[in-house]
Every structure is written in structure tokens, then in C-alpha cells.
Design an enzyme around this catalytic site. Structure first.
Site, mmCIF file in Angstrom:
data_model
loop_
_atom_site.group_PDB
_atom_site.id
_atom_site.type_symbol
_atom_site.label_atom_id
_atom_site.label_comp_id
_atom_site.label_asym_id
_atom_site.label_seq_id
_atom_site.Cartn_x
_atom_site.Cartn_y
_atom_site.Cartn_z
ATOM 1 N N ARG A 48 -16.069 15.089 4.771
ATOM 2 C CA ARG A 48 -15.387 13.820 4.994
ATOM 3 C C ARG A 48 -14.452 13.527 3.817
ATOM 4 O O ARG A 48 -14.808 13.763 2.661
ATOM 5 C CB ARG A 48 -16.384 12.664 5.116
ATOM 6 C CG ARG A 48 -17.271 12.717 6.346
ATOM 7 C CD ARG A 48 -16.488 12.409 7.610
ATOM 8 N NE ARG A 48 -17.370 12.327 8.773
ATOM 9 C CZ ARG A 48 -17.721 13.367 9.510
ATOM 10 N NH1 ARG A 48 -17.282 14.588 9.204
ATOM 11 N NH2 ARG A 48 -18.520 13.208 10.547
ATOM 12 N N GLU A 49 -13.255 13.013 4.149
ATOM 13 C CA GLU A 49 -12.367 12.502 3.111
ATOM 14 C C GLU A 49 -12.661 11.011 2.934
ATOM 15 O O GLU A 49 -12.744 10.270 3.913
ATOM 16 C CB GLU A 49 -10.891 12.693 3.478
ATOM 17 C CG GLU A 49 -10.428 14.133 3.500
ATOM 18 C CD GLU A 49 -10.764 14.827 4.810
ATOM 19 O OE1 GLU A 49 -10.893 14.125 5.843
ATOM 20 O OE2 GLU A 49 -10.926 16.056 4.804
ATOM 21 N N ARG A 76 1.768 -6.963 2.389
ATOM 22 C CA ARG A 76 0.767 -5.896 2.347
ATOM 23 C C ARG A 76 1.252 -4.717 3.176
ATOM 24 O O ARG A 76 1.444 -4.810 4.387
ATOM 25 C CB ARG A 76 -0.569 -6.391 2.897
ATOM 26 C CG ARG A 76 -1.246 -7.444 2.035
ATOM 27 C CD ARG A 76 -1.533 -6.943 0.644
ATOM 28 N NE ARG A 76 -2.452 -7.818 -0.077
ATOM 29 C CZ ARG A 76 -2.723 -7.706 -1.358
ATOM 30 N NH1 ARG A 76 -2.123 -6.748 -2.085
ATOM 31 N NH2 ARG A 76 -3.572 -8.528 -1.939
ATOM 32 N N ALA A 93 -7.749 -12.275 -4.957
ATOM 33 C CA ALA A 93 -8.468 -10.996 -4.976
ATOM 34 C C ALA A 93 -7.984 -10.128 -6.124
ATOM 35 O O ALA A 93 -6.832 -10.211 -6.546
ATOM 36 C CB ALA A 93 -8.274 -10.256 -3.649
ATOM 37 N N GLU A 109 -8.632 -13.560 -11.874
ATOM 38 C CA GLU A 109 -7.631 -13.429 -10.826
ATOM 39 C C GLU A 109 -7.138 -14.781 -10.326
ATOM 40 O O GLU A 109 -5.972 -14.923 -9.938
ATOM 41 C CB GLU A 109 -8.200 -12.608 -9.668
ATOM 42 C CG GLU A 109 -8.492 -11.153 -10.024
ATOM 43 C CD GLU A 109 -7.236 -10.370 -10.391
ATOM 44 O OE1 GLU A 109 -6.154 -10.696 -9.863
ATOM 45 O OE2 GLU A 109 -7.346 -9.442 -11.208
ATOM 46 N N GLY A 132 -17.098 4.006 6.934
ATOM 47 C CA GLY A 132 -16.813 5.290 7.557
ATOM 48 C C GLY A 132 -15.716 6.060 6.845
ATOM 49 O O GLY A 132 -15.592 7.279 7.024
ATOM 50 N N GLU A 136 -15.234 1.307 -0.775
ATOM 51 C CA GLU A 136 -14.888 0.008 -1.351
ATOM 52 C C GLU A 136 -15.932 -1.062 -1.034
ATOM 53 O O GLU A 136 -16.311 -1.271 0.111
ATOM 54 C CB GLU A 136 -13.527 -0.462 -0.833
ATOM 55 C CG GLU A 136 -13.098 -1.777 -1.460
ATOM 56 C CD GLU A 136 -11.729 -2.234 -1.000
ATOM 57 O OE1 GLU A 136 -11.243 -3.243 -1.528
ATOM 58 O OE2 GLU A 136 -11.159 -1.574 -0.109
ATOM 59 N N GLU A 159 2.829 -5.422 -12.095
ATOM 60 C CA GLU A 159 2.070 -4.947 -10.940
ATOM 61 C C GLU A 159 2.820 -5.193 -9.633
ATOM 62 O O GLU A 159 2.264 -5.016 -8.547
ATOM 63 C CB GLU A 159 0.697 -5.628 -10.895
ATOM 64 C CG GLU A 159 -0.217 -5.226 -12.047
ATOM 65 C CD GLU A 159 -1.605 -5.809 -11.925
ATOM 66 O OE1 GLU A 159 -1.894 -6.471 -10.903
ATOM 67 O OE2 GLU A 159 -2.415 -5.599 -12.845
#
Length: 208
Positions: A48-49, A76, A93, A109, A132, A136, A159
Site C-alpha cells: 500500500r502507498e 484548497r 488548522a 495557529e 485507507g 493523518e 507559507e
């Protein structure tokens, strides 16, 4: 009746190889492993990756005096290709830095992304984003703030952050959930938590 305890644990997995396939802003790792089966014996070796990153902390700033939440609007890339706008309404976040726990990250943050100082902070939950395909883990919090004067454009230039801070009445934010304008997991979960705990938080947080 079913049981909440897991049948297996880490000892029931054999890691045969763990290879860094790509290292950029994030890391992609390739794992080859076998694990025990519910019916007995072991699975065949499989590959699995895994999208690999440090733990993340999210916090929903809530002003119990004004009955307002503070959300952030930003672009995003992962939301491209969908019908809705890739500029999402989100909670605060950030990725946990070495040595920081979730609350320390939440406070840092909130200041960097929204110019807010958190007062009382309450843990909502920890959750795996999509186990899966990624390791994270998100630490999710609610935080007490004074939202008077909140707003403007924030974020760290180095950033490439371009963040619009939006104070919203509680009911406006909940309408954002109902109509699908708010469609990312941390914001959905945090606002649903707030809906369940709002009256208690208004009593407790306003009392100091």
C-alpha cells in the site's frame, strides 16, 4: 451485543518493508505487510502507498457572548475539480510542530491565521482522516474567543497563506452546513459539536 474492543492490535501486523517513495512538502511511503485474519491465519503480503504527514490540530473559535464562530476562507488545491468553489470555509488548522501538543498548536495557529487569542479550550475528539490511504491524525478542539473586531486578511507570506477571517453568527454558520457551503470534515464536525454543546459552553465560558 457487539464489543467495542478490537480483536487485534499492532502485534498482529508484520511490516516486511517501509520505503520512502517521495519526499516533498509531504511524504509518500510504500508499505509491504501482512496481518492476521478474522477467520484465522495470515493475509498474503500486500503493498500500500500511504500519504504520510505529522499530526494536525484544528480548532473552532467560538465567542459565547456574541454567539459567533470565526471561520477562515482560503483556497484548497484538493478541492479542485468539484462543482463547489475551492475556496473553503474552514476552522483554524495547522500541523503540530515538534514538542507541541494539540492545545499549543491550536493557540499558535489561532494567532497566526486569525489574529485571535484563545481563552478556554475544550477537546472535541481525535480522528483519523482517511486511514485507507493516509496516517493523518487530527486533534479537534473548540476554543473560547472574543470575536469583536475579528476579520481581515491573515496568514504567513512565506507559507503562501492568503486567509480571509470571517466572524459568523451561529445560525449563519449552521445554515452553511445545511446548504453545503461548509463541506470539509473538521468544520462540519466542530460545528455539529457546537450545536450539541452550545448552551453549556455559553454558561461555562461566559462565567470565566
Amino acid at each position: 451485543m457487539g464489543e467495542l474492543d478490537s480483536t487485534f492490535d499492532h502485534d498482529d501486523v508484520t511490516i516486511e518493508s517501509d520505503e520512502a517513495l517521495y519526499q516533498g512538502f509531504f511524504q509518500l511511503r510504500g508499505l509491504r505487510f501482512r496481518h492476521r485474519l478474522f477467520g484465522g491465519g495470515w493475509s498474503p503480503a500486500m503493498h500500500r502507498e500511504i500519504f504520510w504527514r505529522e499530526n494536525c490540530t484544528c480548532v473552532l473559535p467560538y465567542d459565547p457572548w456574541r454567539d459567533e464562530v470565526v471561520l477562515l476562507e482560503q483556497f484548497r488545491a484538493g478541492a479542485l475539480g468539484r462543482e463547489a468553489s475551492p475556496w473553503l470555509l474552514e476552522v483554524v488548522a495547522g500541523i503540530n510542530e515538534a514538542g507541541d501538543d494539540g492545545e499549543a498548536t491550536a493557540r499558535r495557529e489561532a494567532e497566526e491565521e486569525a489574529g485571535l487569542t484563545l481563552g478556554r479550550v475544550e477537546k472535541i475528539c481525535d480522528y483519523l482522516v482517511s486511514p485507507g490511504g493516509t496516517n493523518e491524525l487530527v486533534h479537534l478542539y473548540g476554543g473560547c474567543v472574543d470575536a469583536q473586531g475579528a476579520g481581515g486578511i491573515h496568514g504567513l507570506e512565506h507559507e503562501n497563506e492568503d486567509i480571509r477571517v470571517q466572524p459568523l453568527a451561529f445560525e449563519t454558520a449552521m445554515e452553511g452546513l445545511r446548504c453545503g457551503r461548509i463541506w470539509n470534515a473538521p468544520a462540519i464536525m466542530a460545528l455539529q459539536w457546537l450545536a450539541l454543546n452550545r448552551e453549556r459552553l455559553r454558561d461555562e465560558w461566559r462565567a470565566g
